[in-house]
Design a protein around this motif. Sequence first.
Motif, PDB file in Angstrom:
ATOM      1  N   CYS A   1       0.820  -1.213   0.000  1.00 38.39           N
ATOM      2  CA  CYS A   1       0.000   0.000   0.000  1.00 38.39           C
ATOM      3  C   CYS A   1       0.855   1.266   0.000  1.00 38.39           C
ATOM      4  O   CYS A   1       1.957   1.288   0.535  1.00 38.39           O
ATOM      5  N   ASP A   2       0.277   2.321  -0.549  1.00 38.40           N
ATOM      6  CA  ASP A   2       0.863   3.649  -0.415  1.00 38.40           C
ATOM      7  C   ASP A   2       0.120   4.376   0.705  1.00 38.40           C
ATOM      8  O   ASP A   2      -0.897   3.905   1.216  1.00 38.40           O
ATOM      9  N   GLY A   3       0.629   5.533   1.085  1.00 36.84           N
ATOM     10  CA  GLY A   3      -0.004   6.309   2.145  1.00 36.84           C
ATOM     11  C   GLY A   3       0.554   7.717   2.188  1.00 36.84           C
ATOM     12  O   GLY A   3       1.458   8.076   1.430  1.00 36.84           O
ATOM     13  N   ARG A   4       0.024   8.507   3.119  1.00 40.86           N
ATOM     14  CA  ARG A   4       0.348   9.931   3.179  1.00 40.86           C
ATOM     15  C   ARG A   4       1.701  10.239   3.791  1.00 40.86           C
ATOM     16  O   ARG A   4       2.306  11.254   3.489  1.00 40.86           O
ATOM     17  N   ALA A   5       2.171   9.393   4.691  1.00 37.94           N
ATOM     18  CA  ALA A   5       3.361   9.726   5.481  1.00 37.94           C
ATOM     19  C   ALA A   5       4.579   9.982   4.589  1.00 37.94           C
ATOM     20  O   ALA A   5       4.838   9.252   3.636  1.00 37.94           O
ATOM     21  N   LYS A   6       5.337  11.030   4.926  1.00 42.70           N
ATOM     22  CA  LYS A   6       6.537  11.358   4.151  1.00 42.70           C
ATOM     23  C   LYS A   6       7.570  10.239   4.224  1.00 42.70           C
ATOM     24  O   LYS A   6       8.415  10.110   3.331  1.00 42.70           O
ATOM     25  N   THR A   7       7.512   9.451   5.295  1.00 39.83           N
ATOM     26  CA  THR A   7       8.459   8.350   5.421  1.00 39.83           C
ATOM     27  C   THR A   7       8.308   7.350   4.285  1.00 39.83           C
ATOM     28  O   THR A   7       9.241   6.582   4.006  1.00 39.83           O
ATOM     29  N   ARG A   8       7.168   7.357   3.602  1.00 39.70           N
ATOM     30  CA  ARG A   8       6.960   6.437   2.484  1.00 39.70           C
ATOM     31  C   ARG A   8       7.766   6.829   1.247  1.00 39.70           C
ATOM     32  O   ARG A   8       7.858   6.042   0.294  1.00 39.70           O
TER      33      ARG A   8
END
Length: 640
Positions: free
Chosen positions: A425-432
């Motif tokens: 999955c993708d997501g909002r967190a900048k760590t991604r």
Amino acid sequence: MENNMFCYQCQETAGNKGCTKVGVCGKSADLANMQDLLIYVTKGLAEITTKLRKEGKTISKDVNHYITLNLFTTITNANFDDEVFYTRVKETLAMKNDLMKQLADQTSLSEAATCDVEEDKKSGFLATLKTIVAGNNSGKEVNAMLKAKAESKEVGVLATENEDVRSLRELITYGLKGLSAYSKHANALGYDNEEIDAFMQETLMKLMDDSLTADDLVALTLETGKVGVDGMALLDTANTTTYGNPEITKVNIGVGKNPGILVSGHDLADLEQLLIQTEGTGVDVYTHSEMLPAHYYPQLKKYSHLVGNYGNAWWKQKEEFESFNGPILMTTNCIVPPKDSYKARMFTTGAAGFAGCKHIEGEAGSKKDFSEIIALAKTCAAPTEIETGEIVGGFAHEQVFALADAVVDAVKSGAIKKFVVMAGCDGRAKTRNYYTDFAKALPQDTVILTAGCAKYKYNKLNLGDIGGIPRVLDAGQCNDSYSLALIALKLKEVFGLADINELPIIYNIAWYEQKAVIVLLSLLYLGVKEIHLGPTLPGFLSPNVAKVLVDNFGISGISTVEEDMELFFGEEVAAAKAEEGVISKDMIIGDILKANPDNANVLLAAGMHCLGCPSSQAETLEEACMVHGLDVEELLAKLQ
């Protein structure tokens, strides 16, 4: 201060510990509590269906589908409409009470399964259930009673006091929620598996059994993974039988001049019905996020007005839905609470829902009426172009098997050294952004195997190919992770290996919600070890449960891109850097000398007078600096 709610089923949960006031996803405390109550009463219904099966009675497909949809409706970002949950709780209670009349042995039933008994002195809920089923209260009174029960200590995650038991119960619950997604999509195409339905329902009942030990729950976790593989296989059969096997396809990411409808989520059956109903209307259809892989199926790509994919992963939808201009149809989860500017253009169907957005009715397999969406689309401007070009996908198992000879030859020749599974999955967190940087940093002789919206972190990078084999092989939706498992098993067979872990495959998986959980459990069941999970390990794993996964399966988190490159590739990365003349502190002294003989003068001048010693040449620059008391960054700057 008491919690207003407690939820930690997704990766973005507050502080990686749990949302207690409002969900990071946007759900209110009331909504979170009602979702917990729906799971609670569904466990009661599942207990009745399980005991009916043991008495030799048959459970109808309608009941199986209802339980599946209850689970799916509570998946992260699927449904934000409070009224849906009040309604489903009441319908579930009525269905349970009706089925209980068929149950011969009604002894030893749980509170969740019981209605017609004396009042529970702690909550009064059992008497409440009786009045609800009897229909003796107004809608508002009933909802108030349900709300009170939803907020009680008997319902929800924290009802299980033992941290480790709670952790394992939730791990299994989230696996079941993920499994419900596969079942629901298969059901929509007319495919059912009674064994999967029976397992899900019996497992829901077992999650209320306080006699089960932690070891029992660990075994049940792996069994959930096994049935997860069965669920993925069922959906794969449903999809490929209905729409054909995915094939290599170039997908347009620009726009046309016609008004359009944007379809997001995962339900291919909904997309197909919309394509049929929009044919010849002058309205184009675009996919969004997890619907992108629809373009790979022969029976869907034949529609000329399925013109392309618009936008990126689900979390960017607020800006992308704004610029699309036309109506949006959300077929499953991945809803971000909409802005008022496009809320009237957003429609939901199936398990998806949001208060204030029109919901298109229709159960699994039924014909839905999308005429209102089509009529609205005709009044809207064409989409605003946000990018141009094409992306390539369609590398599901049959397509990769067709390329098997080329892939095997590339591995044998050394052109492909490793495969990296970067699914999830993708997501909002900048760590991604780690996953974008990781993909960029991969050695040129590696190939990415992906499925799910995690691919949006790197599927638009120009990573090239290896002998005509693209370096990003997209198998499809998160639901299509089954293809990645089949590809790994096929490679194991081709190379004659005894263990899947002997393959040159690295697993670096991004997770967000519950479908990623069932994929993880399925991989564990298949025997895959050393899976790296990020950007954080799940908050619902207690320290002891996490230790079990680490000790038995080698599960671990991610670190920095640089550290993980060293971990995964070590010598290959160092050798590549040396070949390019790039010096790093993790390079061994021998490679630094090979990269440029003049480097010896720099090292000698710094005080390293033992360069001729083989053991010294085997040290990294950082290790050598520690031995000689030197500043590694200062020496690195001189070498560079």
